[in-house]
Every structure is written in structure tokens, then in C-alpha cells.
Design a protein around this motif. Structure first.
Motif, PDB file in Angstrom:
ATOM      1  N   GLU A 214       0.979  -1.264   0.159  1.00 24.61           N
ATOM      2  CA  GLU A 214      -0.196  -0.060   0.279  1.00 24.61           C
ATOM      3  C   GLU A 214       0.912   1.180  -0.172  1.00 24.61           C
ATOM      4  O   GLU A 214       0.099   2.391  -0.332  1.00 24.61           O
ATOM      5  CB  GLU A 214      -0.628   0.064   1.665  1.00 24.61           C
ATOM      6  N   ARG A 215       2.306   1.124   0.703  1.00 22.91           N
ATOM      7  CA  ARG A 215       2.723   2.014   1.012  1.00 22.91           C
ATOM      8  C   ARG A 215       3.440   2.641  -1.118  1.00 22.91           C
ATOM      9  O   ARG A 215       3.759   3.756  -1.477  1.00 22.91           O
ATOM     10  CB  ARG A 215       4.435   2.608   1.597  1.00 22.91           C
TER      11      ARG A 215
ATOM     12  N   VAL B  40       2.139   1.967  -3.534  1.00 22.84           N
ATOM     13  CA  VAL B  40       1.024   1.972  -4.598  1.00 22.84           C
ATOM     14  C   VAL B  40       1.087   3.259  -3.865  1.00 22.84           C
ATOM     15  O   VAL B  40       0.978   4.336  -5.195  1.00 22.84           O
ATOM     16  CB  VAL B  40      -0.341   1.146  -3.895  1.00 22.84           C
TER      17      VAL B  40
ATOM     18  N   ALA C   5      -3.075   4.533   0.164  1.00 29.88           N
ATOM     19  CA  ALA C   5      -3.573   3.411  -0.775  1.00 29.88           C
ATOM     20  C   ALA C   5      -4.099   2.876  -0.154  1.00 29.88           C
ATOM     21  O   ALA C   5      -3.681   2.222   0.616  1.00 29.88           O
ATOM     22  CB  ALA C   5      -2.577   3.293  -1.673  1.00 29.88           C
ATOM     23  N   LEU C   6      -5.395   1.645  -0.857  1.00 34.99           N
ATOM     24  CA  LEU C   6      -6.248   0.792  -0.595  1.00 34.99           C
ATOM     25  C   LEU C   6      -5.917  -0.398  -1.097  1.00 34.99           C
ATOM     26  O   LEU C   6      -5.885   0.074  -2.617  1.00 34.99           O
ATOM     27  CB  LEU C   6      -7.321   1.321  -0.499  1.00 34.99           C
ATOM     28  N   VAL C   7      -5.669  -1.217  -1.523  1.00 37.18           N
ATOM     29  CA  VAL C   7      -5.515  -2.852  -2.281  1.00 37.18           C
ATOM     30  C   VAL C   7      -6.511  -3.149  -1.993  1.00 37.18           C
ATOM     31  O   VAL C   7      -7.186  -3.786  -0.881  1.00 37.18           O
ATOM     32  CB  VAL C   7      -4.413  -3.934  -2.232  1.00 37.18           C
TER      33      VAL C   7
ATOM     34  N   THR D 252     -12.027  -3.399  -6.487  1.00 37.33           N
ATOM     35  CA  THR D 252     -12.164  -1.838  -5.882  1.00 37.33           C
ATOM     36  C   THR D 252     -13.622  -0.685  -6.656  1.00 37.33           C
ATOM     37  O   THR D 252     -13.438   0.322  -5.819  1.00 37.33           O
ATOM     38  CB  THR D 252     -10.479  -1.651  -6.953  1.00 37.33           C
TER      39      THR D 252
ATOM     40  N   MET E 211      -6.515  -1.338  -7.277  1.00 37.18           N
ATOM     41  CA  MET E 211      -5.735  -0.690  -6.391  1.00 37.18           C
ATOM     42  C   MET E 211      -6.207   1.304  -6.176  1.00 37.18           C
ATOM     43  O   MET E 211      -7.360   1.188  -7.271  1.00 37.18           O
ATOM     44  CB  MET E 211      -4.272  -0.382  -6.477  1.00 37.18           C
TER      45      MET E 211
ATOM     46  N   GLY F 168      -6.192   5.279  -4.629  1.00 35.37           N
ATOM     47  CA  GLY F 168      -4.927   6.483  -4.081  1.00 35.37           C
ATOM     48  C   GLY F 168      -5.789   7.312  -3.772  1.00 35.37           C
ATOM     49  O   GLY F 168      -6.640   8.254  -4.762  1.00 35.37           O
TER      50      GLY F 168
ATOM     51  N   ILE G 227      -9.281   6.995   2.424  1.00 34.57           N
ATOM     52  CA  ILE G 227      -8.186   6.051   2.117  1.00 34.57           C
ATOM     53  C   ILE G 227      -9.320   4.890   3.355  1.00 34.57           C
ATOM     54  O   ILE G 227      -9.397   3.533   3.221  1.00 34.57           O
ATOM     55  CB  ILE G 227      -6.401   5.077   2.052  1.00 34.57           C
TER      56      ILE G 227
ATOM     57  N   ARG H 258     -11.981   2.378   3.086  1.00 31.12           N
ATOM     58  CA  ARG H 258     -11.189   0.418   3.941  1.00 31.12           C
ATOM     59  C   ARG H 258     -12.538  -0.318   4.299  1.00 31.12           C
ATOM     60  O   ARG H 258     -12.961  -0.819   4.514  1.00 31.12           O
ATOM     61  CB  ARG H 258     -10.381   0.948   4.501  1.00 31.12           C
TER      62      ARG H 258
ATOM     63  N   TRP I 233     -14.722  -5.102  -0.270  1.00 31.10           N
ATOM     64  CA  TRP I 233     -12.969  -5.224  -0.074  1.00 31.10           C
ATOM     65  C   TRP I 233     -13.624  -5.775   1.711  1.00 31.10           C
ATOM     66  O   TRP I 233     -12.723  -6.959   2.238  1.00 31.10           O
ATOM     67  CB  TRP I 233     -12.343  -3.634   0.406  1.00 31.10           C
TER      68      TRP I 233
END
Length: 394
Positions: free
Chosen positions: A93-94, A96, A105-107, A114, A250, A252, A258, A262, A268
Motif C-alpha cells: 500500500e505504501r 501504491v 492507498a488501499l488494495v 475496487t 488499487m 489512491g 482511504i 477501507r 474489501w
């Protein structure tokens, strides 16, 4: 076994699809996907994948995945929100966020997840979504799952977008403009410079699905970078499954946004995460895309060569501005015949017909990669010439 009447009902529905030519013929790969691939026992030149940078079988991604399996095992155990996720995920995530040039960011498990999770989380009852008419189906489904109203603007038409924004301005709590960065059937690019300018004027948010722009435009960072408007896009959505050669989705944005997504995105919260091996491969893919610019240059060299070749043969390549290069035939029967002839000559392509595209715009969608050689592209062009002349298309 299903009940007899159930089986008969769906058999009849399937027959209708076959008769209308709206069924996919799924081929079996017998090895890795790449510029060339073995399909059902024969080697083909592959022009039908999104593997733009030829990373899907890169040994570095495979090595990263294997090392992750040795350390973390295979299965994720449960959804990330319940079982936690490997420490690698925080690194991903960092990475991304660095790639997208956002705070956080979120994956997600897939690009589809997404969009269908993030869009309903971002907007609510009393909001309105202003969407390009050719946006991807995952965007359409995300809009349907939201409680917001929607209005459609003509494809990449800034004048019509302005008109639609003027119509809804001050009538809703929030306005969200959604667009693909690169459109997957025509290969054209959304005019994000103009879109973000209108968003400023009408105090709207901007959401860009850059699945086909990442790794391709903006020195690999995507369509917002291509236009220099990264700081004007509120939601940077993307996927690992195209140029990055892997799988997963992903998004961002700012850190608080974010964290809100989440905690609100059902796709998710309720989906089992992908294995740690995929996390590790995704990290490696991002590192490669951000550092190996030669791959992107090679991709564009191949794109220019192949598009020029199709144009000179007399094929209609439409509005293509990217390595997605359609050969628009405009007739379902001829499109299918052309695809079959190309397949018989060792060129792997598939016909794209209604309802995937509008009637009268049936086409074969070609997608070149950085891994294609000039010999590959010449062989494909030769096959196009032979088949196109045989069918009276050119």
C-alpha cells in the motif's frame, strides 16, 4: 443435477446467445501468457492480452512470489479485515501511494472489486455521479450499487460534460465525475486536463479508472500524470492485472479518505484477500514500472509500428491513441470470420461484437506489448493483409 425444467430453460437461453453470436469461445492456454503463447497445442502471436509491459511471466515477479510462499505460506486465511494481512501488504500500500503520488492507498482483490466497492462508499443518497457513456462495466455496476443519482455525458465530450454539470450544479450534496483514463475498446484517452478544469469550476470530485493507463502513459504512472493533473484527481483507481502483469485492484487518495473507504467498501470488507505471493509480486511489478522506462519506450515503438501497418493496409483503427488498436469492421459476421482466419494463421485475437460494443462498430481489439518483436508484428500484419483481402474488408 438441476431440475429438468431449470436445465431446459437455461439451455434455451444459451442457444439464443449462440444464435445471436453473443457467446465467448474460451481458449485453453498451455503455458505462460506472453507475446507468444501456446494455445491448445499450437504457438500463437498473442494480440489479445493486457500484458502491455510483458511482466506477466517476468522471472523477478515469479521469484518474489516464491519467496513469499516460503515465508508466509499460500492462503490468506480469511478476509483481511478479520484475519489481518501479511506485513507485506503495508509495504504494498505504501508502494501504491508512491506510484499514484497520493498520501495513502488501499488494495482490493480485483479491479472490479475496487470499483464496485469504492464508488458506493464515496457517494450516497443526495449525491450525483456524472459518468462518461463508454465507461467500463465495473464502473457502471459500482454506480448501480450506490444510492446516488446518475447522469451520462457523451464520450469524452467536454462541452456536453459542462452542460450536464451546469444542469446538476447546486442540486445535489456532492458531484462525482467518473471516467476511464484509457477506454478499453477504442484505446482513446479521456481529456483529463479539461475534465479537472470543469471539476474546479463546478466544485465536483474526480474519479479516474486508470486500468489501461498505468504502465503506459505518463512515463508509466498513468493518464493523470500524462496530463500533469495528478493533484486534481481525487480518486486514483487502478489495477495490477494489465501492464503490471499480476492481479488485484488499487485506489489512491488522501489518508482519511482511504481509511473511510477501507471501512465502508463491502467488496474489501467481505472479500478474502489474495495470497501473500500476489502481494510480493505486485510490489516487484510496481518497482519495475517505476524504474525501467525502456520497457515503456519499447511498448510505444511497437504501438506506432503496428498501428501504422494496419492503417496503411486500409483497416479502420478508429480513435486509438494507445497500445489498444482496434480493427473496426462494423459487421458481426465478417468480424468473426476475420478473427477465425487470423486464428488459423497463428494470430491470437478475439472478435468484439454487440453487446460488448455498439452494433456497427464490431471489431477485433489488438493489444501490442513491449515484448513483441518486429518479426511478430510483421507476421501479424501479413496475416491481416491476407485475411482482410480475402474477405473484402480492405
Amino acid at each position: 443435477m438441476a431440475r429438468g425444467w431449470v436445465r431446459d430453460y437455461y439451455a434455451a437461453k444459451l442457444k439464443e446467445l449462440v444464435e445471436r453470436g453473443e457467446i465467448w469461445e474460451i481458449r485453453r492456454l498451455m503455458g505462460p501468457t506472453g507475446p507468444r503463447a501456446v494455445v491448445e497445442g499450437r504457438e500463437f502471436i498473442m494480440l489479445s492480452t493486457n500484458n502491455y509491459l510483458n511482466l506477466a511471466n517476468d522471472p523477478r515477479l515469479k521469484r518474489a512470489a516464491i519467496e513469499a510462499i516460503e515465508k508466509y505460506g499460500w492462503g490468506p486465511g480469511a478476509v483481511w479485515a478479520i484475519a489481518g494481512y501479511p506485513e507485506l501488504m503495508a509495504e504494498l500500500e505504501r508502494k501504491v501511494a508512491e506510484f499514484k503520488r497520493t498520501e495513502a492507498a488501499l488494495v482490493f482483490p480485483t479491479g472490479y472489486a475496487t470499483n464496485v466497492g469504492s464508488i458506493p462508499a464515496i457517494v450516497d443518497q443526495g449525491d450525483i455521479i456524472v459518468s462518461d457513456e463508454l465507461n467500463h462495466g465495473s464502473i457502471i455496476d459500482g454506480i448501480r450499487l450506490s444510492r446516488a443519482e446518475k447522469i451520462i455525458y457523451k464520450h469524452c465530450d467536454l462541452a456536453d460534460l459542462e452542460d450536464k454539470l451546469r444542469q446538476v450544479h447546486k442540486k445535489y450534496n456532492k458531484i462525482l465525475i467518473i471516467t476511464d483514463g484509457v477506454f478499453s475498446m477504442d484505446g482513446d484517452i479521456a481529456p483529463l486536463d479539461g475534465i479537472t478544469k470543469l471539476a474546479d469550476e463546478f466544485n465536483a470530485m474526480v474519479y479516474v479508472d486508470d486500468a489501461h493507463g498505468e504502465g503506459v502513459l505518463g512515463e508509466g504512472r498513468g493518464s493523470p500524470a500524462h496530463y500533469g493533473v495528478e493533484d486534481k484527481v481525487d480518486f486514483h483507481m487502478g489495477t495490477f492485472s494489465k501492464a503490471l502483469g499480476s492481479t488485484g485492484g488499487m485506489i489512491g487518495s488522501d489518508r482519511d479518505i482511504i481509511e473511510y473507504i477501507r471501512n465502508r467498501a463491502r467488496s474489501w470488507l467481505l472479500s478474502t484477500g489474495f495470497p501473500p505471493a500476489v502481494v510480493a509480486a505486485n510490489i516487484k511489478a510496481l518497482e519495475i514500472v517505476m524504474t525501467e522506462k525502456e520497457r515503456i519506450r519499447k511498448l510505444w515503438e511497437n504501438r506506432e509500428y503496428f498501428k501504422k501497418g494496419l492503417d496503411e493496409l486500409g483497416f479502420n483503427t478508429g480513435k486509438s491513441q494507445t497500445p489498444i488498436i482496434p480493427a473496426i469492421i462494423g459487421d458481426t459476421k465478417k468480424t468473426r470470420e476475420l478473427a477465425k482466419m487470423l486464428y488459423d494463421m497463428g494470430i491470437f485475437v478475439v472478435p468484439i461484437v454487440y453487446p460488448m460494443v455498439a452494433r456497427g462498430t464490431e471489431r477485433i481489439r489488438n493489444e501490442v506489448s513491449a515484448g513483441h518483436t518486429k518479426e511478430d508484428l510483421d507476421r501479424a500484419l501479413s496475416a491481416y493483409e491476407k485475411a482482410g483481402r480475402s474477405l473484402g474488408i480492405i
